[in-house]
Design a protein around this motif. Sequence first.
Motif, mmCIF file in Angstrom:
data_model
loop_
_atom_site.group_PDB
_atom_site.id
_atom_site.type_symbol
_atom_site.label_atom_id
_atom_site.label_comp_id
_atom_site.label_asym_id
_atom_site.label_seq_id
_atom_site.Cartn_x
_atom_site.Cartn_y
_atom_site.Cartn_z
ATOM 1 N N GLY A 16 0.823 -1.212 0.000
ATOM 2 C CA GLY A 16 0.000 0.000 0.000
ATOM 3 C C GLY A 16 0.852 1.255 0.000
ATOM 4 N N MET A 17 1.947 1.257 0.789
ATOM 5 C CA MET A 17 2.854 2.406 0.826
ATOM 6 C C MET A 17 3.516 2.613 -0.537
ATOM 7 N N PHE A 18 3.906 1.515 -1.182
ATOM 8 C CA PHE A 18 4.534 1.622 -2.506
ATOM 9 C C PHE A 18 3.580 2.263 -3.508
ATOM 10 N N VAL A 19 2.336 1.811 -3.516
ATOM 11 C CA VAL A 19 1.336 2.366 -4.425
ATOM 12 C C VAL A 19 1.148 3.857 -4.154
ATOM 13 N N ALA A 20 1.089 4.223 -2.870
ATOM 14 C CA ALA A 20 0.862 5.620 -2.508
ATOM 15 C C ALA A 20 2.003 6.516 -2.999
ATOM 16 N N PHE A 21 3.242 6.118 -2.715
ATOM 17 C CA PHE A 21 4.388 6.936 -3.145
ATOM 18 C C PHE A 21 4.545 6.929 -4.664
ATOM 19 N N LEU A 22 4.238 5.794 -5.297
ATOM 20 C CA LEU A 22 4.324 5.709 -6.752
ATOM 21 C C LEU A 22 3.363 6.696 -7.414
ATOM 22 N N LEU A 74 -9.578 -0.818 9.671
ATOM 23 C CA LEU A 74 -10.656 -0.178 8.921
ATOM 24 C C LEU A 74 -10.164 1.088 8.222
ATOM 25 N N LEU A 75 -9.332 1.865 8.905
ATOM 26 C CA LEU A 75 -8.823 3.111 8.331
ATOM 27 C C LEU A 75 -7.884 2.841 7.161
ATOM 28 N N VAL A 76 -7.022 1.823 7.287
ATOM 29 C CA VAL A 76 -6.131 1.470 6.178
ATOM 30 C C VAL A 76 -6.949 1.072 4.957
ATOM 31 N N GLN A 77 -7.983 0.257 5.189
ATOM 32 C CA GLN A 77 -8.813 -0.186 4.067
ATOM 33 C C GLN A 77 -9.590 0.974 3.451
ATOM 34 N N LEU A 78 -10.072 1.897 4.286
ATOM 35 C CA LEU A 78 -10.773 3.074 3.770
ATOM 36 C C LEU A 78 -9.826 3.924 2.921
ATOM 37 N N SER A 79 -8.582 4.068 3.362
ATOM 38 C CA SER A 79 -7.588 4.823 2.589
ATOM 39 C C SER A 79 -7.351 4.174 1.232
ATOM 40 N N LEU A 113 -2.719 6.653 3.850
ATOM 41 C CA LEU A 113 -1.685 5.626 3.752
ATOM 42 C C LEU A 113 -0.356 6.123 4.309
ATOM 43 N N GLN A 114 -0.011 7.399 4.026
ATOM 44 C CA GLN A 114 1.232 7.966 4.553
ATOM 45 C C GLN A 114 1.271 7.903 6.072
ATOM 46 N N ALA A 115 0.141 8.231 6.689
ATOM 47 C CA ALA A 115 0.103 8.286 8.152
ATOM 48 C C ALA A 115 -0.055 6.909 8.776
ATOM 49 N N LEU A 116 -0.929 6.080 8.210
ATOM 50 C CA LEU A 116 -1.375 4.867 8.886
ATOM 51 C C LEU A 116 -0.358 3.729 8.827
ATOM 52 N N VAL A 117 0.388 3.635 7.725
ATOM 53 C CA VAL A 117 1.314 2.507 7.593
ATOM 54 C C VAL A 117 2.332 2.513 8.732
ATOM 55 N N VAL A 118 2.946 3.681 9.013
ATOM 56 C CA VAL A 118 3.948 3.731 10.088
ATOM 57 C C VAL A 118 3.299 3.519 11.455
ATOM 58 N N ILE A 119 2.036 3.941 11.600
ATOM 59 C CA ILE A 119 1.335 3.770 12.877
ATOM 60 C C ILE A 119 1.023 2.298 13.132
ATOM 61 N N VAL A 120 0.538 1.604 12.099
ATOM 62 C CA VAL A 120 0.201 0.181 12.253
ATOM 63 C C VAL A 120 1.466 -0.631 12.502
ATOM 64 N N PRO A 172 -4.584 -2.375 -9.501
ATOM 65 C CA PRO A 172 -4.437 -3.789 -9.107
ATOM 66 C C PRO A 172 -3.583 -3.960 -7.847
ATOM 67 N N LEU A 173 -2.522 -3.173 -7.732
ATOM 68 C CA LEU A 173 -1.669 -3.272 -6.540
ATOM 69 C C LEU A 173 -2.439 -2.871 -5.285
ATOM 70 N N ALA A 174 -3.269 -1.821 -5.384
ATOM 71 C CA ALA A 174 -4.068 -1.377 -4.239
ATOM 72 C C ALA A 174 -5.088 -2.446 -3.847
ATOM 73 N N VAL A 175 -5.688 -3.110 -4.834
ATOM 74 C CA VAL A 175 -6.664 -4.176 -4.561
ATOM 75 C C VAL A 175 -5.986 -5.347 -3.859
ATOM 76 N N VAL A 176 -4.794 -5.725 -4.346
ATOM 77 C CA VAL A 176 -4.037 -6.807 -3.695
ATOM 78 C C VAL A 176 -3.684 -6.428 -2.264
ATOM 79 N N ALA A 177 -3.235 -5.178 -2.071
ATOM 80 C CA ALA A 177 -2.894 -4.709 -0.721
ATOM 81 C C ALA A 177 -4.116 -4.779 0.188
ATOM 82 N N PHE A 178 -5.290 -4.400 -0.332
ATOM 83 C CA PHE A 178 -6.536 -4.462 0.446
ATOM 84 C C PHE A 178 -6.816 -5.898 0.888
ATOM 85 N N GLY A 179 -6.660 -6.857 -0.049
ATOM 86 C CA GLY A 179 -6.924 -8.253 0.278
ATOM 87 C C GLY A 179 -5.954 -8.799 1.314
ATOM 88 N N VAL A 180 -4.677 -8.450 1.179
ATOM 89 C CA VAL A 180 -3.669 -8.928 2.143
ATOM 90 C C VAL A 180 -3.942 -8.362 3.531
#
Length: 518
Positions: A16-22, A74-79, A113-120, A172-180
């Motif tokens: 998810g972080m990769f997709v966001a920065f990309l 829930l917040l990561v998935q909403l993002s 995604l920027q905020a939540l990944v490091v928090i999780v 597609p990468l975001a969808v895969v990240a959501f599923g994982v």
Amino acid sequence: MTHRQRINALVGLLLGMFVAFLSSTIVSNALPTIIIDLHGTQDQYTWVVTATLLASTATTPIWGKFADLVSKKLLVQLSLILFTVGSVLAGLSQSVGMLIGCRVIQGLGLGGLQALVVIVIASMFSPRERGRYQGPIAAVMAVATVAGPLIGGVIVDTSWLGWRWTFFIGVPLAVVAFGVVQRTLNLPTVRKDVTIDYLGAALIAAGVSVLLIWVTLAGKSFAWASGMSYGLVAFGVVLLAGAVFVESRVTDPIIPLHLFRDRTTTLATLASIAVGVALFGGAVFLGQYFQIARGYSPTAAGLLTVPMVLGSTVSGAVSGALITRFGRWKIYLVIGAVAMTVGFGLLATIDHTTGIALISGYLFVLGLGMGMTMQNLVLAVQNSVAPQNLGAASSTVTFFRSLGGAAGVSVLGAVLSSRIVDLITTGLAALGITLPDGSGGAGLSNLNELPPEIAEVVRAAYGDATARIFLIAAILGALAFVAIVFIREVALGTRTGIEQLRDAQREATAAPEAATNR
């Protein structure tokens, strides 16, 4: 969560972080084509970038605060959902106005995604344990930042794809990240009364947005010293002053002001601003240097920044492993700040004839500093705050780094533009050519149409002017070093964020019971 579950969840989060920065960088090489195809203007060109920047930066602390109140999963998935919807709609845009609106939706997901990944990650791993994962995090950030323009250039140059795939490719990468994340991330939600400071959130978002609009458009749409410029600054300051007043009064503020009573948080925040200005502002202009000054294609320009990625990955992995093993972190922040400053200082010596091998060495040194600095600043703050403020503190550092980056791109861009015009004017005067007032800029769009001797002057101007950007970045790197030197090192904890929060709640519950039993 078992160790295997945590590693699997980490993979989903990093994806998810990769997709966001990309998504932040992939559009850069495609923008000229997009604007021409959708019949846009130069002002709209700026806003396609600014819209995402505003939405992501302004909402980062809000997402961080929500992470302290409700389910992080829930917040990561909403993002991810917001990002995916925004990406699909952006790819389907039929006008620049629609594209800008969709980029705002993308930015909302990106801010989360920027905020939540490091928090999780902080919730799943203890500060001591977190060090060994700094390498993959630094690698993902660096690779995505460099790969974005590279992939964007390839997509635009491929006739059967077209610019719309610069937005579709992340879906597609975001969808895969959501599923994982859905399958592996099973953090317990610590229940507590939720009170959301809507007024403070609105004032923070509005104040930051106004100031970002100012630094983005000043010098382009209006002069820095103009009534519009002064008005925007005054309005932004008033809004942020109102936010500070509200935050000091409410029960549950978005950015708890008491966090800044802690020296580590305050100094790390100051260092993050300087790092953001230096890294984002400096790195943005590398592609321009390689393409205009040295004549490389967008694809080749992306490949030439690989040494910076390698340096960042190596130093992030090595420093992280050493932090986990010995529990000491400040020394790596200090070394990283020194390496970053030296790297920018070396790049401040380049011109349009500097050898590519030499530049690659300079970029490697810069990358070494990046890998040891960016994420370890967040780690230092996370290690020093109370568990209930973990989300707000983490997102605050990320927020100020993004804010510094946004300001850096604009301010350094204005400095670069002014220097380029001066050098072009001087170079052409040496050829006996006098430019009319207001001209002097040339870029990739018309460079190949110029007579060879004039094109050479323009290329030389871009190459020689870029050094000034890196000189300013080196000064800011030195300021970050000073702030880091005064940070007090605290031994890294060995409990995860969730464990700390549960223990704190048990202590809070036990205290009244003990008093009653007495």
